[in-house]
Write an enzyme that holds these catalytic residues in place. Structure first.
Site, PDB file in Angstrom:
ATOM      1  N   CYS A   1     136.963  96.345  13.091  1.00 45.51           N
ATOM      2  CA  CYS A   1     137.177  96.218  14.540  1.00 45.51           C
ATOM      3  C   CYS A   1     136.594  97.398  15.316  1.00 45.51           C
ATOM      4  CB  CYS A   1     138.662  96.047  14.849  1.00 45.51           C
ATOM      5  SG  CYS A   1     139.731  97.382  14.271  1.00 45.51           S
TER       6      CYS A   1
ATOM      7  N   HIS B   1     144.444  98.617  14.973  1.00 43.59           N
ATOM      8  CA  HIS B   1     143.524  97.697  15.631  1.00 43.59           C
ATOM      9  C   HIS B   1     142.928  98.359  16.870  1.00 43.59           C
ATOM     10  CE1 HIS B   1     141.583  93.949  16.266  1.00 43.59           C
ATOM     11  NE2 HIS B   1     142.308  93.548  17.291  1.00 43.59           N
TER      12      HIS B   1
ATOM     13  N   ASP C   1     138.611  90.937  22.092  1.00 40.94           N
ATOM     14  CA  ASP C   1     139.192  91.251  20.790  1.00 40.94           C
ATOM     15  C   ASP C   1     138.206  90.847  19.692  1.00 40.94           C
ATOM     16  OD1 ASP C   1     140.713  91.398  18.422  1.00 40.94           O
ATOM     17  OD2 ASP C   1     142.556  90.890  19.476  1.00 40.94           O
TER      18      ASP C   1
END
Length: 433
Positions: free
Chosen positions: A214, A346, A367
């Site tokens: 991520c 995250h 995201d």
């Protein structure tokens, strides 16, 4: 002088003379004279000298018997002490064995936890993007979800991407910001104003970085926006296309070699390439600064609202987008780059913020966990705005203990870059109280 008519010994002057009564004395074996303590044979009335054991008060009639009796006491005492010592030694041995067992279990538990963390953060030497990509594609083929010819084609594309250092674009979705701008122009329900970042492409995780990529994907999003802004052309003249994840890992290693964030570099043993290591705000800051892009880390280190919420975070982001964009327009498409948003486990990219008619705030987030198929729906935005919920996060939705953001704010000169490199060696992020 009055004498005892039994034993013939002198009695105390105040005692009346008389014969010894026949009753038990303190000695349980023989009665004694209550006046002189001489033992009396209850049957004959004869008296004899008694010897009392100093250890148990037992009365003996013979000194040899007393000596043997006392020796028995001493032997028993020595045996008891020896038994106590043996018991104590055994107890110590058992305790030592228990301590060693617990220490061994604790070391095993710590080792397993450390290995778990290494796997979780990609530091277990199990390979990096390439190895995971190939392994996951093989699994897809085994499950019948991918044809062998597709496997070989994608493998060839992946090897080409790795060789060139350029992302293959398979996970990219473009045009979402422009679609949002059009949507908000016609949407009049509950939004008072909305501020959007400059254009930015969405990148999502692939078979090669699912579960750990991520941070890299959010850097790709941020970089995609900077590459569309001519203001950053000089900084990015050597980075005109979106780099692949392994290339980004090498770029961060280059920043470390320049001297940026030595403490963070040591955490990764100065190596990212070929691993599945997670990165965060500090690595993004180091990389951007090494490219002469001016940015800052802001640390929202504790909740500032009820129920663990972070209204200060929302207020800061509102100010970031609205500071140079005051006016009465409902939809403000700013030139500000998106914001890198990090929390434990995250990271996401902030591409805008809504202000509702009731003055509540709502972030708009890209995201990396959202697929291209999901993001494509935003390009065909329905009038009811249901697809927008994929991006919206209200104050009550962000309840992690701590958040960090990396916000871009211009270009650095060579001197400023060198100064920030020196400063990063003792870098602490700015904290919002």
């Amino acid at each position: 002088m009055v004498l005892c008519d039994v034993c013939g010994r002198a009695l105390p002057s105040e005692a009346a003379a008389g014969r010894h009564p026949r009753r038990p004395s303190l000695c349980r074996r023989q009665p004694r004279c209550p006046l002189c303590a001489t033992a009396v044979d209850c049957d004959t009335g004869n008296t004899e000298q008694l010897y009392e054991c100093p250890m148990c008060s037992l009365t003996c009639t013979n000194i040899q018997i007393l000596e043997e009796h006392v020796n028995l006491h001493l032997e028993e005492h020595n045996f008891s002490e020896g038994g106590d010592m043996r018991d104590l030694e055994l107890a110590r041995q058992l305790q030592t064995e228990e301590d060693e067992r617990q220490r061994s279990e604790e070391e095993k538990r710590e080792r397993e936890e450390f290995e778990k963390l290494q796997r979780q953060y990609g530091l277990d030497n199990s390979g990096g993007f390439k190895q995971q990509y190939l392994k996951n594609m093989e699994r897809e083929v085994d499950r019948g979800r991918m044809q062998p010819f597709e496997y070989h084609k994608r493998k060839a594309d992946m090897m080409e991407s790795l060789a060139s250092g350029i992302d293959d674009g398979r996970t990219k979705t473009s045009g979402v910001i422009e679609a949002l701008c059009k949507y908000y122009q016609s949407e009049n329900k509950d939004v008072r104003r909305v501020w959007l970042s400059a254009g930015v492409d969405h990148f999502h995780s692939s078979l090669g970085d699912r579960g750990w990529g991520c941070g890299y994907r959010n850097f790709q999003m941020l970089l995609s926006s900077l590459l569309q802004n001519s203001f950053y052309n000089d900084c990015l003249r050597d980075t005109t296309l979106i780099p692949s994840i392994p290339k980004i890992q090498s770029m961060i290693e280059d920043a470390w070699r320049e001297g940026f964030d030595p403490h963070g570099a040591s955490h990764f043993n100065n190596r990212l390439h070929g691993s599945k290591a997670w990165i965060g705000a500090c690595e993004i800051y180091s990389l951007l600064t090494s490219l002469r892009i001016k940015c800052q880390i802001i640390d929202f280190h504790k909740p500032t609202g009820p129920m663990g919420t972070h209204p200060r975070l929302f207020e800061w982001i509102l100010h970031y987008y609205s500071a140079d964009n005051e006016g009465g327009a409902k939809v403000v498409c700013t030139s500000k780059p998106p914001i890198y948003l990090q929390h434990q486990g995250h990271s996401r990219t902030v591409v805008g913020i809504e202000e509702k008619k009731n003055r509540s705030l709502c972030l708009l987030l890209f995201d990396p966990g959202c697929s291209s198929q999901q993001m494509q729906k935003l390009l065909k935005q329905n009038s009811d705005g249901t697809g927008l919920r994929l991006l919206q996060k209200f104050v009550g939705s962000l309840k992690e203990k701590q958040y960090q953001i990396v916000a871009v704010d211009g270009v650095l000169s060579l001197e400023e870059k060198a100064a920030r490199c020196r400063a990063s060696q003792v870098l602490t992020s700015e904290k919002i109280p």
